[in-house]
Design a protein around this motif. Structure first.
Motif, PDB file in Angstrom:
ATOM      1  N   LYS A 238       0.882  -1.192  -0.020  1.00 42.04           N
ATOM      2  CA  LYS A 238      -0.054  -0.032  -0.123  1.00 42.04           C
ATOM      3  C   LYS A 238       0.887   1.240  -0.045  1.00 42.04           C
ATOM      4  N   VAL A 239       1.975   1.354   0.536  1.00 44.82           N
ATOM      5  CA  VAL A 239       2.907   2.354   0.625  1.00 44.82           C
ATOM      6  C   VAL A 239       4.184   2.194  -0.374  1.00 44.82           C
ATOM      7  N   HIS A 241       5.478   0.896  -3.261  1.00 46.95           N
ATOM      8  CA  HIS A 241       4.960   0.573  -4.777  1.00 46.95           C
ATOM      9  C   HIS A 241       5.440   1.391  -5.704  1.00 46.95           C
ATOM     10  N   HIS A 244       4.569   5.287  -6.159  1.00 50.74           N
ATOM     11  CA  HIS A 244       5.078   6.183  -4.860  1.00 50.74           C
ATOM     12  C   HIS A 244       6.650   6.437  -4.919  1.00 50.74           C
ATOM     13  N   TYR A 245       7.071   5.409  -5.748  1.00 50.26           N
ATOM     14  CA  TYR A 245       8.760   5.480  -5.803  1.00 50.26           C
ATOM     15  C   TYR A 245       9.065   6.776  -6.633  1.00 50.26           C
ATOM     16  N   TRP A 246       8.152   6.879  -7.629  1.00 51.31           N
ATOM     17  CA  TRP A 246       8.527   7.981  -8.782  1.00 51.31           C
ATOM     18  C   TRP A 246       8.165   9.247  -8.089  1.00 51.31           C
ATOM     19  N   MET A 247       7.255   9.370  -6.938  1.00 49.10           N
ATOM     20  CA  MET A 247       6.847  10.699  -6.198  1.00 49.10           C
ATOM     21  C   MET A 247       7.977  11.239  -5.324  1.00 49.10           C
ATOM     22  N   TYR A 353       1.240  -2.021 -10.971  1.00 51.17           N
ATOM     23  CA  TYR A 353       0.348  -1.665  -9.650  1.00 51.17           C
ATOM     24  C   TYR A 353      -0.496  -2.533  -9.501  1.00 51.17           C
TER      25      TYR A 353
END
Length: 401
Positions: A238-239, A241, A244-247, A353
């Motif tokens: 949920k966290v 993935h 989120h890594y690209w963020m 995803y």
């Protein structure tokens, strides 16, 4: 006439059947010239031979597509559009046209090769693993036996303000991750697909030893970040993935580049890695790009330029790039390039995803985490990093498990 067409078709099928018998060797032959380690560029004969090999590889890859009448995937098409756009901008802006042509041709060759070969996954992974083993092991040997130097740049080390000992088989220490990260992805996908562990563990050990010997802060953070997430957090999808890594790039841009909150990371950058001075110079570099060069050509960018051109612009002898992935994308191709790159990220990541709880998706996503971490301080969009998007796009663990 009909007989002639049938005869040609039969001949094509015979050739294709014979090629399948030697698929692994053919894939190795088509892949190896696109590595082109930096140190070999200092030997004219070696560089010439590799460039000829690249041309042969590109022609054979295109011929393979025509022979089997294979459709190019969406991800390969969008990468192709992005690369051709960068080439056109380079031509319009009178940038490093020769370097741009070589880079774009190499990226497209590897992307098309992966797009073509990945269906036969065991042969594909085995051949690519062999290529990365050759490159990484040779580099490790040069680091051990030639700790001072392997090749010298054509200009003097003093004029470049670099350490000669940084110049090993793969090039200066901070470019090693362009091979390390995709190599780890291939190695662990090979282990997951075949169940064979020895080659994966040996390559992993060689990569980590190489990184420790080089002691590049960006590479070390990337590799240990990947290891920590994969070992400790990979089931918390949920966290942890892909998206989120690209963020991380957006957060880093806001909190470090814009708001100058780098002191929050001083315990790691200075206390552990001893790279605080390097970060301070990068901070000045990021300010220069953000305030001067990116706004100059905000829409379409400056194109691909020679490193020496970039060094003269910013008056920093080692700064041949913006040293941040987001800023480099904007500098080279402006907002258009950024939008194209975002499209690549999204198209490649949809399936990851969707199946983020599956082991294959976790392996691929963690490799992108390494790229994202290293991209915060050193930007690379090399053929094998871009080809990682093709592997992500073609992943479908839900169908194979």
């Amino acid at each position: 006439m009909m007989y002639s067409k049938e005869k040609r078709r039969a001949a094509y099928e015979t050739i294709y059947a014979k090629c399948k018998q030697y698929r692994c060797l053919i894939l190795v032959f088509l892949t190896l010239p696109h590595f082109n380690p930096s140190s070999l560029r200092e030997v004219y004969a070696a560089e010439f031979m590799i460039n000829c090999w690249r041309v042969v590889s590109a022609v054979l890859i295109l011929g393979w597509f025509v022979l089997i009448k294979r459709r190019i995937s969406r991800i390969a098409i969008i990468i192709g559009i992005q690369q051709i756009f960068l080439l056109l901008v380079t031509i319009i802006c009178h940038g490093a046209i020769r370097d741009a042509v070589v880079t774009v041709a190499s990226v497209l060759s590897v992307v098309l090769l992966y797009d073509l070969a990945i269906e036969e996954r065991k042969d594909f992974l085995s051949s690519q693993l062999l290529c990365f083993e050759i490159i990484v092991y040779i580099n490790l040997v040069t680091e051990i036996f030639f700790p001072d130097t392997l090749y010298l740049p054509e200009v003097t080390a003093q004029s470049l303000d670099v350490h000669v000992g940084d110049y090993w088989f793969l090039g200066f220490r901070n470019v090693h991750s362009q091979y390390f990260i995709p190599g780890l992805m291939i190695a662990f996908l090979y282990k997951w697909e075949t169940g064979h562990k020895v080659r994966t563990y040996l390559l992993t050990a060689a990569i980590f030893i190489s990184a420790l010997l080089a002691w590049s802060g960006g590479v070390l953070v990337a590799l240990f970040g990947m290891a920590g997430v994969y070992i400790l957090c990979r089931n918390r999808t949920k966290v942890f993935h892909y998206f989120h890594y690209w963020m991380l790039h957006v957060l880093f841009f806001l909190f470090v580049i814009l708001f100058k909150m780098q002191n929050l990371l001083r315990w790691l950058i200075d206390g552990v890695l001893g790279k605080w001075r390097s970060l301070e110079v990068r901070m000045m570099l990021w300010d220069t790009y953000l305030k001067e060069y990116i706004p100059e050509k905000f829409l379409c960018g400056h194109g691909i330029e020679l490193p020496i051109t970039r060094q003269l612009k910013v008056s920093i002898t080692w700064a041949g790039a913006a040293h941040n992935q987001l800023l480099e994308i904007m500098y080279q191709g402006g907002i258009v390039n950024l939008m194209l790159f975002c499209a690549i990220v999204v198209i490649a990541g949809k399936k990851l995803y969707q199946y983020r709880g599956e082991e294959e998706s976790k392996i691929i996503a963690v490799a992108f985490l390494g790229w994202c971490l290293h991209g915060l301080v050193d930007p690379f969009m090399t053929p094998f990093l871009m080809a990682m998007f093709v592997i992500a796009y073609h992943s479908n663990p839900g169908k194979r498990t």
